[in-house]
Design a protein around this motif. Structure first.
Motif, PDB file in Angstrom:
ATOM      1  N   GLU A 141      51.118  45.281  39.635  1.00 50.07           N
ATOM      2  CA  GLU A 141      49.765  45.388  40.198  1.00 50.07           C
ATOM      3  C   GLU A 141      49.826  45.753  41.679  1.00 50.07           C
ATOM      4  N   VAL A 142      50.717  45.092  42.410  1.00 51.62           N
ATOM      5  CA  VAL A 142      50.816  45.338  43.851  1.00 51.62           C
ATOM      6  C   VAL A 142      51.277  46.768  44.098  1.00 51.62           C
ATOM      7  N   ILE A 143      52.314  47.185  43.340  1.00 49.63           N
ATOM      8  CA  ILE A 143      52.820  48.551  43.518  1.00 49.63           C
ATOM      9  C   ILE A 143      51.705  49.567  43.232  1.00 49.63           C
ATOM     10  N   PHE A 144      50.998  49.325  42.129  1.00 51.14           N
ATOM     11  CA  PHE A 144      49.905  50.242  41.770  1.00 51.14           C
ATOM     12  C   PHE A 144      48.860  50.286  42.876  1.00 51.14           C
ATOM     13  N   ALA A 145      48.541  49.094  43.410  1.00 49.62           N
ATOM     14  CA  ALA A 145      47.518  49.022  44.459  1.00 49.62           C
ATOM     15  C   ALA A 145      47.936  49.820  45.681  1.00 49.62           C
ATOM     16  N   LEU A 146      49.260  49.844  45.937  1.00 53.99           N
ATOM     17  CA  LEU A 146      49.723  50.508  47.149  1.00 53.99           C
ATOM     18  C   LEU A 146      49.901  52.013  46.971  1.00 53.99           C
ATOM     19  N   VAL A 147      50.284  52.445  45.756  1.00 60.19           N
ATOM     20  CA  VAL A 147      50.627  53.861  45.613  1.00 60.19           C
ATOM     21  C   VAL A 147      49.558  54.700  44.904  1.00 60.19           C
ATOM     22  N   ARG A 158      42.103  53.427  41.753  1.00 55.82           N
ATOM     23  CA  ARG A 158      42.174  51.987  41.962  1.00 55.82           C
ATOM     24  C   ARG A 158      40.919  51.280  41.447  1.00 55.82           C
ATOM     25  N   THR A 159      40.689  51.468  40.151  1.00 56.96           N
ATOM     26  CA  THR A 159      39.552  50.778  39.545  1.00 56.96           C
ATOM     27  C   THR A 159      40.048  49.504  38.885  1.00 56.96           C
ATOM     28  N   PHE A 160      39.154  48.574  38.667  1.00 57.32           N
ATOM     29  CA  PHE A 160      39.537  47.320  38.012  1.00 57.32           C
ATOM     30  C   PHE A 160      40.038  47.604  36.599  1.00 57.32           C
ATOM     31  N   GLU A 161      39.407  48.595  35.965  1.00 56.70           N
ATOM     32  CA  GLU A 161      39.831  48.973  34.620  1.00 56.70           C
ATOM     33  C   GLU A 161      41.293  49.364  34.591  1.00 56.70           C
ATOM     34  N   ASN A 162      41.696  50.194  35.542  1.00 55.04           N
ATOM     35  CA  ASN A 162      43.089  50.629  35.570  1.00 55.04           C
ATOM     36  C   ASN A 162      44.022  49.455  35.835  1.00 55.04           C
ATOM     37  N   HIS A 163      43.609  48.606  36.769  1.00 49.94           N
ATOM     38  CA  HIS A 163      44.427  47.433  37.078  1.00 49.94           C
ATOM     39  C   HIS A 163      44.617  46.564  35.837  1.00 49.94           C
ATOM     40  N   LEU A 164      43.536  46.377  35.112  1.00 48.33           N
ATOM     41  CA  LEU A 164      43.588  45.531  33.919  1.00 48.33           C
ATOM     42  C   LEU A 164      44.398  46.209  32.819  1.00 48.33           C
ATOM     43  N   GLY A 165      44.229  47.531  32.722  1.00 50.82           N
ATOM     44  CA  GLY A 165      44.969  48.274  31.694  1.00 50.82           C
ATOM     45  C   GLY A 165      46.475  48.174  31.911  1.00 50.82           C
ATOM     46  N   MET A 182      45.964  38.405  38.200  1.00 51.38           N
ATOM     47  CA  MET A 182      46.848  39.308  38.946  1.00 51.38           C
ATOM     48  C   MET A 182      46.161  40.660  39.165  1.00 51.38           C
ATOM     49  N   ALA A 183      45.434  41.119  38.150  1.00 49.42           N
ATOM     50  CA  ALA A 183      44.724  42.393  38.277  1.00 49.42           C
ATOM     51  C   ALA A 183      43.681  42.298  39.391  1.00 49.42           C
ATOM     52  N   ILE A 184      43.021  41.157  39.471  1.00 49.92           N
ATOM     53  CA  ILE A 184      42.028  40.958  40.538  1.00 49.92           C
ATOM     54  C   ILE A 184      42.730  40.975  41.895  1.00 49.92           C
ATOM     55  N   ILE A 185      43.873  40.288  41.970  1.00 50.40           N
ATOM     56  CA  ILE A 185      44.633  40.293  43.228  1.00 50.40           C
ATOM     57  C   ILE A 185      45.015  41.724  43.598  1.00 50.40           C
ATOM     58  N   MET A 239      43.495  44.424  42.797  1.00 45.96           N
ATOM     59  CA  MET A 239      42.274  45.095  43.264  1.00 45.96           C
ATOM     60  C   MET A 239      42.014  44.775  44.729  1.00 45.96           C
ATOM     61  N   LEU A 240      42.147  43.484  45.069  1.00 44.63           N
ATOM     62  CA  LEU A 240      41.852  43.064  46.434  1.00 44.63           C
ATOM     63  C   LEU A 240      42.839  43.690  47.410  1.00 44.63           C
ATOM     64  N   ILE A 241      44.130  43.768  46.989  1.00 42.95           N
ATOM     65  CA  ILE A 241      45.132  44.371  47.865  1.00 42.95           C
ATOM     66  C   ILE A 241      44.848  45.863  48.048  1.00 42.95           C
ATOM     67  N   GLY A 242      44.561  46.530  46.934  1.00 43.30           N
ATOM     68  CA  GLY A 242      44.337  47.972  46.984  1.00 43.30           C
ATOM     69  C   GLY A 242      43.010  48.344  47.634  1.00 43.30           C
ATOM     70  N   GLY A 243      42.085  47.402  47.643  1.00 47.47           N
ATOM     71  CA  GLY A 243      40.801  47.650  48.273  1.00 47.47           C
ATOM     72  C   GLY A 243      39.872  48.536  47.460  1.00 47.47           C
ATOM     73  N   GLY A 244      40.135  48.666  46.134  1.00 48.21           N
ATOM     74  CA  GLY A 244      39.231  49.435  45.280  1.00 48.21           C
ATOM     75  C   GLY A 244      37.887  48.735  45.161  1.00 48.21           C
ATOM     76  N   ASP A 245      36.827  49.498  44.865  1.00 45.65           N
ATOM     77  CA  ASP A 245      35.527  48.833  44.759  1.00 45.65           C
ATOM     78  C   ASP A 245      34.836  49.089  43.428  1.00 45.65           C
ATOM     79  N   ASP A 246      35.552  49.740  42.494  1.00 47.73           N
ATOM     80  CA  ASP A 246      34.951  49.972  41.185  1.00 47.73           C
ATOM     81  C   ASP A 246      35.329  48.836  40.240  1.00 47.73           C
ATOM     82  N   TRP A 247      34.474  47.827  40.200  1.00 51.90           N
ATOM     83  CA  TRP A 247      34.765  46.640  39.386  1.00 51.90           C
ATOM     84  C   TRP A 247      34.191  46.764  37.981  1.00 51.90           C
ATOM     85  N   GLY A 248      33.644  47.930  37.662  1.00 48.44           N
ATOM     86  CA  GLY A 248      33.032  48.107  36.342  1.00 48.44           C
ATOM     87  C   GLY A 248      34.042  47.943  35.225  1.00 48.44           C
TER      88      GLY A 248
END
Lengths: 313, 261
Positions: free
Chosen positions: B51-57, B63-70, B132-135, B137-146
């Motif tokens: 999750e952290v790596i994804f958020a950074l790169v 950087r949507t919540f959907e992607n993080h969760l997926g 972890m996905a929420i974390i 999201m917060l690190i990556g700073g995405g705002d699409d929580w849909g």
């Protein structure tokens, strides 16, 4: 309490247990004796439903084992003390058992105290246990549910002499309070001192059963070992009665019961310094009864017995 | 036999071990060894790392919540089966099955308890992974929580459920920890690769592949709009029958009959 009825278990062409029947009574310790691979473990496995019987059945208190609800509360079982996850601590193993049976956690500490495992030992992982410690833990596990029947396979295996004496006392006390105990061994001297009843098994068949006295009574002619101040006088006195005498060390070996030798000595006023039964002990009887069934290196035998670390046979 | 009457055992006062208690014990057994505990921790740790790596790169739009969760769901689907494999196979590999099945000789109840314990663990790990996905999201700073309901159900819950079943099937079939883990990797890594190579070589095989290869068939669950088409569902069903239902049936049958030594 335990009733084995015509039990047979075959593996392909190999018959591990062959038409075995016996009964274990409450208040008595029943010893189940036989050389390695004789079928003791298989019989016990069938008792607790781990191995299906090919023919016949075993009931415990009138029930098939699988029909006993929460069986740990009625029947304490120790088949193989090493058959536990080596990564768990002794305390954790007992806790899992207690939790399954629905017992309070305090029972775990009670049992640890009963088998003299210290707190430090209980918190060690099983891979760091000696065989003797595993046996103590296994006995603690079997006793967890306060059962009225105990089925123990080679429980003395790996225990030191003090441990064996402790276990004897424990099981005798348990039987005196009305419990039923069945314990197996390949070492006769472990069993003969505590067993009220003995079942001798060889190559899957029961070769003899009964209490110590009746087993010995059927064990052939009696013998006495005797030493007198005047061995020559005693020899001639015995030979005069037609009793065979041979020299044995400092004394004589006589083909008669000790009481008869004593009588002859009294008649002739011969002073005896030592007189004891030299008859076929249980050990001889055991070896004699199972001599034609002893076998070495049978592959099935190797898989049916836990590793024998005792090696005192 | 000298005795005619054998004393009976009064079992009227004892109830069966409740299923809930068996499940509780099985969950405990999955986590009370170093291997089990640290593996569970590692799964969650790995999800966090990914999750952290994804958020950074990842690029901003991704950087949507959907992607993080997926991503969390994909990592879980991959490693959950191993947790189940360890729980089930240790009964034979570590031989404690001797005790387990002596304390509860009605084996189907133990099998059911193990399966339910696997589901409980899966749910716990899923919830932690969502955190972890929420974390992330917060690190990556995405705002699409849909969130798409299909993603949650197909990409996260259904795939984890299938993962538990796969682990269960392989574990009961092989009943040996190392063999089952190797078997699992062969199934997830080697099989899809082999099918991919064969598909590249033969056009005919490419059409057949999703019908017979479960990994490939499941792809629509995690991709695109997370909604398999009717045909894709049919592929999941047929390949699932081959790789999941049949092994599971054979495995459970084996577990019910196996002689624990």
């Amino acid at each position: 309490m335990i009733n084995v009825e015509g039990l047979t278990r075959t593996y392909g062409a190999f018959t591990a247990v062959d038409d075995v029947s016996f009964v274990c009574q409450p208040g008595r310790v029943t010893g189940f004796l036989g050389p390695n691979g004789a079928g003791k473990t298989t019989t016990m496995r069938v008792m607790v439903g781990l191995t299906p019987a090919s023919r016949g059945r075993v009931t415990i208190g009138g029930h098939l084992y699988r029909d006993i609800p929460n069986p740990g509360r009625h029947v304490g079982v120790l088949l193989d003390a090493s058959a536990q996850h080596v990564g768990r601590t002794g305390r954790e193993i007992l806790t899992i058992g207690a939790e399954t049976m629905g017992l309070p956690k305090s029972r775990v500490d009670e049992m640890l105290a009963l088998v003299s495992l210290t707190g430090g030992e209980a918190d060690r992982r099983l891979r760091n246990y000696s065989l003797g410690m595993k046996q103590r833990l296994g006995i603690a596990h079997a006793l967890l549910g306060d059962p009225s029947v105990l089925i123990l396979d080679e429980p003395a295996n790996g225990l030191d002499p003090a441990g064996i004496r402790w276990m004897r006392g424990l099981l005798k006390g348990y039987a005196e309070r009305g419990g039923t105990v069945l314990l197996s061994s390949h070492l006769l001297h472990e069993v003969e001192q505590i067993a009220d009843e003995m079942i001798l098994i060889g190559r899957g068949k029961i070769v003899a059963q009964g209490d110590k006295k009746s087993l010995l009574a059927g064990g052939g002619a009696e013998k006495a070992l005797v030493t007198a101040l005047d061995n020559a006088q005693l020899t001639s006195a015995l030979q005069a009665k037609g009793i065979a005498v041979t020299a044995a060390g400092e004394g004589l070996s006589v083909e008669a019961a000790p009481v008869d030798v004593g009588r002859v000595a009294a008649e002739h006023q011969i002073v005896l310094t030592d007189l004891r039964s030299g008859g076929a002990g249980l050990e001889d009887l055991f070896l004699q009864l199972t001599s034609d069934t002893q076998r070495e290196g049978h592959p099935e035998a190797a898989t049916q017995q836990p590793a024998q670390a005792g090696g005192q046979a | 036999m000298s005795t005619t009457t054998v004393p009976t055992l009064d079992i009227s006062g004892t109830g069966q071990v409740p299923l809930g208690r068996l499940v509780k014990v099985e969950v405990r057994k999955a986590l009370d060894t170093r291997a089990g505990f640290w593996f569970a921790v590692s799964i969650v740790g790995l999800v966090l790392a990914v999750e952290v790596i994804f958020a950074l790169v990842a690029s901003d739009g991704d950087r949507t919540f959907e992607n993080h969760l997926g991503i969390a769901g994909a990592v879980l689907g991959y490693f959950l089966p191993i947790l189940i494999i360890m729980l089930v196979t240790s009964e034979a590999s570590q031989r404690n099955g001797l005790v387990t099945f002596t304390l509860e000789p009605r084996r189907p109840r133990v099998v059911l308890a193990k399966f339910l314990a696997g589901l409980v663990l899966a749910v716990v790990v899923m919830v932690l992974s969502a955190v972890m996905a929420i974390i992330g999201m917060l690190i990556g700073g995405g705002d699409d929580w849909g969130l798409d309901g299909n993603l949650i159900f197909n990409g996260f819950i259904l795939s984890a459920f299938v993962a538990v079943l796969i682990g269960f099937a392989i574990a009961t079939l092989l009943m040996n920890t190392p063999a089952a883990i190797v078997g699992y990797f062969a199934y997830t890594l080697i099989l899809p690769t082999a099918v991919g190579i064969l598909s590249a070589l033969s056009e005919g095989f490419e059409k057949v592949a999703p019908w017979i290869e479960f990994n490939t068939a499941q792809t629509p669950l995690f991709m695109g709009d997370y909604t398999p088409t009717g045909e894709e569902w049919a592929q999941i069903a047929t390949s699932g029958l081959i790789w999941l239902v049949i092994p599971l049936a054979l495995g459970i049958r084996r577990l019910l009959r196996i002689e624990f030594k």
